[in-house]
Design an enzyme around this catalytic site. Sequence first.
Site, PDB file in Angstrom:
ATOM      1  N   HIS A  61       0.857  -1.182   0.000  1.00 37.59           N
ATOM      2  CA  HIS A  61       0.000   0.000   0.000  1.00 37.59           C
ATOM      3  C   HIS A  61       0.900   1.241   0.000  1.00 37.59           C
ATOM      4  O   HIS A  61       2.101   1.145   0.260  1.00 37.59           O
ATOM      5  CB  HIS A  61      -0.963  -0.001   1.192  1.00 37.59           C
ATOM      6  CG  HIS A  61      -0.286   0.128   2.517  1.00 37.59           C
ATOM      7  ND1 HIS A  61       0.543  -0.844   3.026  1.00 37.59           N
ATOM      8  CD2 HIS A  61      -0.294   1.123   3.445  1.00 37.59           C
ATOM      9  CE1 HIS A  61       1.000  -0.457   4.201  1.00 37.59           C
ATOM     10  NE2 HIS A  61       0.516   0.732   4.484  1.00 37.59           N
ATOM     11  N   HIS A  63       1.443   3.935   1.889  1.00 33.67           N
ATOM     12  CA  HIS A  63       1.942   4.714   3.027  1.00 33.67           C
ATOM     13  C   HIS A  63       3.465   4.701   2.931  1.00 33.67           C
ATOM     14  O   HIS A  63       4.077   3.658   2.666  1.00 33.67           O
ATOM     15  CB  HIS A  63       1.500   4.094   4.363  1.00 33.67           C
ATOM     16  CG  HIS A  63       0.108   4.481   4.768  1.00 33.67           C
ATOM     17  ND1 HIS A  63      -0.719   3.661   5.493  1.00 33.67           N
ATOM     18  CD2 HIS A  63      -0.597   5.634   4.557  1.00 33.67           C
ATOM     19  CE1 HIS A  63      -1.877   4.276   5.709  1.00 33.67           C
ATOM     20  NE2 HIS A  63      -1.826   5.474   5.142  1.00 33.67           N
ATOM     21  N   ASP A  65       6.098   4.580   4.655  1.00 35.27           N
ATOM     22  CA  ASP A  65       7.035   3.623   5.272  1.00 35.27           C
ATOM     23  C   ASP A  65       7.143   2.333   4.465  1.00 35.27           C
ATOM     24  O   ASP A  65       8.080   1.564   4.655  1.00 35.27           O
ATOM     25  CB  ASP A  65       6.678   3.340   6.750  1.00 35.27           C
ATOM     26  CG  ASP A  65       5.231   2.924   6.979  1.00 35.27           C
ATOM     27  OD1 ASP A  65       4.356   3.369   6.220  1.00 35.27           O
ATOM     28  OD2 ASP A  65       4.983   2.153   7.922  1.00 35.27           O
ATOM     29  N   HIS A  66       6.191   2.122   3.545  1.00 37.68           N
ATOM     30  CA  HIS A  66       6.216   0.895   2.741  1.00 37.68           C
ATOM     31  C   HIS A  66       6.761   1.102   1.328  1.00 37.68           C
ATOM     32  O   HIS A  66       6.965   0.130   0.607  1.00 37.68           O
ATOM     33  CB  HIS A  66       4.806   0.282   2.680  1.00 37.68           C
ATOM     34  CG  HIS A  66       4.359  -0.224   4.018  1.00 37.68           C
ATOM     35  ND1 HIS A  66       4.333  -1.556   4.338  1.00 37.68           N
ATOM     36  CD2 HIS A  66       3.977   0.433   5.139  1.00 37.68           C
ATOM     37  CE1 HIS A  66       3.934  -1.699   5.598  1.00 37.68           C
ATOM     38  NE2 HIS A  66       3.702  -0.502   6.106  1.00 37.68           N
ATOM     39  N   HIS A 142      -7.204  -1.917   5.574  1.00 39.41           N
ATOM     40  CA  HIS A 142      -6.395  -0.853   6.170  1.00 39.41           C
ATOM     41  C   HIS A 142      -7.116   0.471   5.921  1.00 39.41           C
ATOM     42  O   HIS A 142      -8.256   0.483   5.477  1.00 39.41           O
ATOM     43  CB  HIS A 142      -5.000  -0.902   5.517  1.00 39.41           C
ATOM     44  CG  HIS A 142      -3.950  -0.129   6.264  1.00 39.41           C
ATOM     45  ND1 HIS A 142      -3.853  -0.106   7.620  1.00 39.41           N
ATOM     46  CD2 HIS A 142      -2.917   0.644   5.816  1.00 39.41           C
ATOM     47  CE1 HIS A 142      -2.820   0.644   7.977  1.00 39.41           C
ATOM     48  NE2 HIS A 142      -2.249   1.110   6.903  1.00 39.41           N
TER      49      HIS A 142
END
Lengths: 300, 300
Positions: A61, A63, A65-66, A142
Amino acid sequence: MLEITFLGTGSGIPSRRRNHPAISLRYEDESFLWDCGEGTQRQLTLAKINFMHIKRIFITHWHADHWAGLIGLLQTMNLEKKKDPLYIYAPEAERFVSDIMDLGYWGPRFQIIPVNVPFEGDEETVVYKTKEFAIKSIPVNHTVPAVAYCFKERDVMNVDIKKAGKHGLRQGPLIGKLKKRGSIEFKGKKIRLEDVGFVKKGIKVVYSGDTRKCNTLLKISKDADLLIHDATFAEEFKNRMHTGAKDAAKIAKEAKVKKLVLTHLSRRYQDPKPLREEARKVFKNTVLAEDFMKMELKRQ
Amino acid sequence: MLEITFLGTGSGIPSRRRNHPAISLRYEDESFLWDCGEGTQRQLTLAKINFMHIKRIFITHWHADHWAGLIGLLQTMNLEKKKDPLYIYAPEAERFVSDIMDLGYWGPRFQIIPVNVPFEGDEETVVYKTKEFAIKSIPVNHTVPAVAYCFKERDVMNVDIKKAGKHGLRQGPLIGKLKKRGSIEFKGKKIRLEDVGFVKKGIKVVYSGDTRKCNTLLKISKDADLLIHDATFAEEFKNRMHTGAKDAAKIAKEAKVKKLVLTHLSRRYQDPKPLREEARKVFKNTVLAEDFMKMELKRQ
């Protein structure tokens, strides 16, 4: 053999011990990533994994941090004169990869191919397949479009020598031929692999990405050898975006997986052992992910 | 006192030893960054510098190794509930910061203010100023719009006690008043600070960013206490984009700086001592930057 290296096991904010999420998977000559948080190219270097061999990156996804490590990794591949195309699989991949390509000053000299992955409904999708394995995705729950990924090695039929003996067959080239072709003629009779064989299950590994406890994850995790699950918080802190350690363990138990790895651990836990203990009360074979932890999985 | 921490001293591709460029500067209650390569938020954590105190980030140019860490840092500040605005200074800041704000799924809940810095011509510009210091920029010569930054502490006048004595003044409150106000009435006479004082020069530190050897950098580096200069390669490999170690030393010598730090070192040099030796033949007080190296500079 599948070799898994945890490159980052933290969550939104990195800590001294944990970088942002990324998992390297290598299977024979295929090398790919599940997620690519900021700093992944350096984690790959520290783990002595050659990032030039990576052909496919699967983002759960969007976000940061990913995915924020994509920018540097793509540009480094470019500097290092990558020639093969790179495929980036994700929900809304075309939209977000296009944004990344337009950032700052650079010009890619190799092909970067975004592949959209379905993020609605509750069905599994095969997003990439070779003769030996498939990568499947399934939507999870999520705050933004998000999926889990599953590596599934092909199931193979093997010959049960006792059963084969009943047909007069012995270990040797004919058995090899039978495994390869699926049937042979022997003493005027047709012998099929399913008559004398048994199924050797392929390895199955599931990575949840970020998700609340959800049924699609339970579905795709069924009988997995390894479930790598979001366990950002302990039960008492679990929030509206993530699964707590205890709920991750419930999924593992209900899906009858062999082993559970808790990851995406909040930096709140300098010592995350309480998360592991909480999960172990529900599902015994639970371990905590650590940066640079390696696992090797072989077909049994 | 100015405290400088080198957070990343590598170049386009990080190595085991060197992260991408970023330098932390702290002066009294001001905390800021020069460049913000991928992984800077984690380097700050490892260096035990509180990133929530950073109010200003100065980007030299928009090659990813110098800015990709902004994405994660901004989003972490957001998660941590930053309240003060964050200023991002750069050539074409408005354009590129706007691109970064639109990336992936997130919504900033604090103000992020881009400030465009001139990148043409050969003049210095004061881009930020307090009572105690100024940050200046000057265009440099790279493949894309790029600037160098200079930290310049205010010069102050101090009282020469011997000279003051000739006017009958002694160490005490009147001297303090003279320093503060610039002049005092004493025994019916006006005494001005410049009559009895001398200049105490403020600290001056210059960071080149990425640049070919250029005259604007020479100009802004004049008499600096510290020059932090791009020295990606040794003389024999210096290329069309960067300065070699020897040329960096020539700038240091000609500008009469006190100390030269070579940074942005190519990952080609596992042992970069030859770069230092090459530079030292031209300018003796040369050191190599290392990740987490700290320097403290005080007005002499």
